[in-house]
Motif scaffolding. Structure first.
Motif, PDB file in Angstrom:
ATOM      1  N   ALA A  64      -4.562   6.133   3.422  1.00 55.51           N
ATOM      2  CA  ALA A  64      -5.399   7.269   3.832  1.00 55.51           C
ATOM      3  C   ALA A  64      -6.818   7.102   3.298  1.00 55.51           C
ATOM      4  O   ALA A  64      -7.796   7.411   3.973  1.00 55.51           O
ATOM      5  CB  ALA A  64      -4.785   8.572   3.326  1.00 55.51           C
ATOM      6  N   GLU A  65      -6.937   6.578   2.069  1.00 50.10           N
ATOM      7  CA  GLU A  65      -8.268   6.420   1.468  1.00 50.10           C
ATOM      8  C   GLU A  65      -9.050   5.268   2.105  1.00 50.10           C
ATOM      9  O   GLU A  65     -10.263   5.339   2.240  1.00 50.10           O
ATOM     10  CB  GLU A  65      -8.136   6.203  -0.042  1.00 50.10           C
ATOM     11  N   CYS A 105       0.822  -1.220   0.000  1.00 50.24           N
ATOM     12  CA  CYS A 105       0.000   0.000   0.000  1.00 50.24           C
ATOM     13  C   CYS A 105       0.847   1.257   0.000  1.00 50.24           C
ATOM     14  O   CYS A 105       1.870   1.333   0.686  1.00 50.24           O
ATOM     15  CB  CYS A 105      -0.880   0.039   1.248  1.00 50.24           C
ATOM     16  N   THR A 106       0.390   2.241  -0.747  1.00 46.42           N
ATOM     17  CA  THR A 106       1.023   3.561  -0.661  1.00 46.42           C
ATOM     18  C   THR A 106       0.341   4.308   0.492  1.00 46.42           C
ATOM     19  O   THR A 106      -0.748   3.917   0.941  1.00 46.42           O
ATOM     20  CB  THR A 106       0.813   4.364  -1.957  1.00 46.42           C
ATOM     21  N   ARG A 107       1.000   5.397   0.901  1.00 46.93           N
ATOM     22  CA  ARG A 107       0.433   6.228   1.959  1.00 46.93           C
ATOM     23  C   ARG A 107      -0.995   6.680   1.588  1.00 46.93           C
ATOM     24  O   ARG A 107      -1.897   6.683   2.391  1.00 46.93           O
ATOM     25  CB  ARG A 107       1.324   7.466   2.079  1.00 46.93           C
ATOM     26  N   ARG A 108      -1.132   7.032   0.302  1.00 47.16           N
ATOM     27  CA  ARG A 108      -2.419   7.542  -0.170  1.00 47.16           C
ATOM     28  C   ARG A 108      -3.499   6.459  -0.100  1.00 47.16           C
ATOM     29  O   ARG A 108      -4.631   6.715   0.333  1.00 47.16           O
ATOM     30  CB  ARG A 108      -2.219   8.034  -1.609  1.00 47.16           C
ATOM     31  N   GLU A 109      -3.127   5.252  -0.499  1.00 45.24           N
ATOM     32  CA  GLU A 109      -4.112   4.160  -0.441  1.00 45.24           C
ATOM     33  C   GLU A 109      -4.562   3.907   1.001  1.00 45.24           C
ATOM     34  O   GLU A 109      -5.733   3.643   1.247  1.00 45.24           O
ATOM     35  CB  GLU A 109      -3.516   2.882  -1.043  1.00 45.24           C
TER      36      GLU A 109
END
Ligand code: GLU
Length: 316
Positions: free
Chosen positions: A112-113, A106-110
């Motif tokens: 967060a979402e 997972c990326t940070r953005r994923e």
């Protein structure tokens, strides 16, 4: 001869700065409290340089050496060798090998979402996305990016009793053990090192209070015991923000340039801890007799505008 607690291998407190910039008054005050708490309870006092992120930054070694010199200048002596996290990679790898963990793409953005709202400290508990991947999807992701490694905590929860904050409980999420650049994550390195260094008392800034349940839980997973915790309220500027370099003369070097000596800084720190009258000359060693953990101020230390506090101090 009988071994005293200050010898290596014995229990200890510690100070663990990251060599990102020189220590400011708030850092020095936390170090002083950690030293008083350790020495006052017959413990050793260890120093660890948390340079996992900065090891490749050329200036980090110089910053770390200045941090050591600054601690010595305000009278805080340390025991044993200084531990550098950049030299402890094998220890972290060994610890990870013994923990139930899984790769996370997972990326940070994923995160967060997918995750619920961040906690008050900004931390987002991991929602477990990569735990539920199919083998095919995992293989697909593995071809695109390197994974981080997360501990499988199984929705555990943990609580610690902080000397000043009292009981602090938290859900232990599947937090990161190894980042996707292969470097040990903060929570892993701190716990592995504290166990290896005989640290059974962790005194640090209260910005890290919410990490304590997670770290205590990990210490036990690694076959150790959680340390005692004591989180010191942070230093803030006149506007109530966390003290930082931009707040002016806040390091020993800045202050020396304005004519303030390390001895005067100790006096100022002691007054901020209600251990001395404003301007009273006192050494760290003398504070050992006066220090009573139960009487530590429980609110952030507001560092007044400079040079106001300098002028109010005696020049002796
Ligand atoms: N290296 C961290 C810092 O400088 C402190 C970590 C710890 O004390 O656990 O904020």
């Amino acid at each position: 001869m009988c071994k005293g607690p200050r010898e290596e291998g014995q229990i200890a407190g510690r100070f663990a700065p990251s060599p990102t910039s020189d220590l400011h008054l708030g850092n020095l005050r936390t170090a002083l409290v950690a030293w008083l708490l350790a020495r006052g309870s017959g413990r050793g006092f260890r120093l660890r340089i948390e340079d996992l992120d900065t090891a490749r930054v050329a200036a980090a070694g110089d910053v770390a050496r200045r941090q050591q010199a600054d601690l010595a200048a305000i009278g805080l002596d340390v025991d044993g060798d200084v531990v550098w996290q950049s030299q402890r990679r094998d220890a972290y790898a060994g610890a990870v090998a013994g923990l139930d963990n899984y790769p996370c793409y997972c990326t940070r953005r994923e995160i967060a979402e997918a995750a619920s709202a961040p906690h008050g400290d900004g931390y987002r508990p991991y929602p477990g996305t990569c735990l539920r991947l199919t083998a095919a999807r995992r293989a697909e992701l593995a071809a695109t990016r390197p994974p981080a490694l997360r501990v499988r905590a199984g929705g555990a929860s943990a609580s610690v009793v902080d000397l000043w904050a009292g009981e602090v409980s938290g859900v232990v999420d599947d937090f990161v053990l190894v980042r996707n650049d292969g470097v040990a994550a903060y929570n892993l390195a701190v716990v592995v090192d504290d166990l290896a260094m005989g640290v059974d008392q962790v005194c640090r800034g209260d910005d890290l209070l919410s990490s304590a349940p997670r770290q205590a839980w990990l210490a036990e997973r690694l076959g150790g015991r959680a340390p005692a915790y004591a989180h010191v309220p942070l230093a803030v500027n006149a506007a109530g923000q966390r003290l930082a370099k931009r707040d002016g003369a806040v390091t020993l070097a800045d202050l020396a340039a304005t004519g303030v000596t390390p001895a005067q800084v100790v006096s100022r720190l002691a007054a901020s801890l209600d251990l001395a009258e404003p301007g009273e000359p006192v050494t760290a060693a003398q504070l050992l007799d006066r220090f009573d953990p139960a009487r530590l101020p429980r609110t952030p230390w507001v560092v007044g505008q400079l040079p106001g506090w300098v002028n109010r101090m005696s020049t002796t």
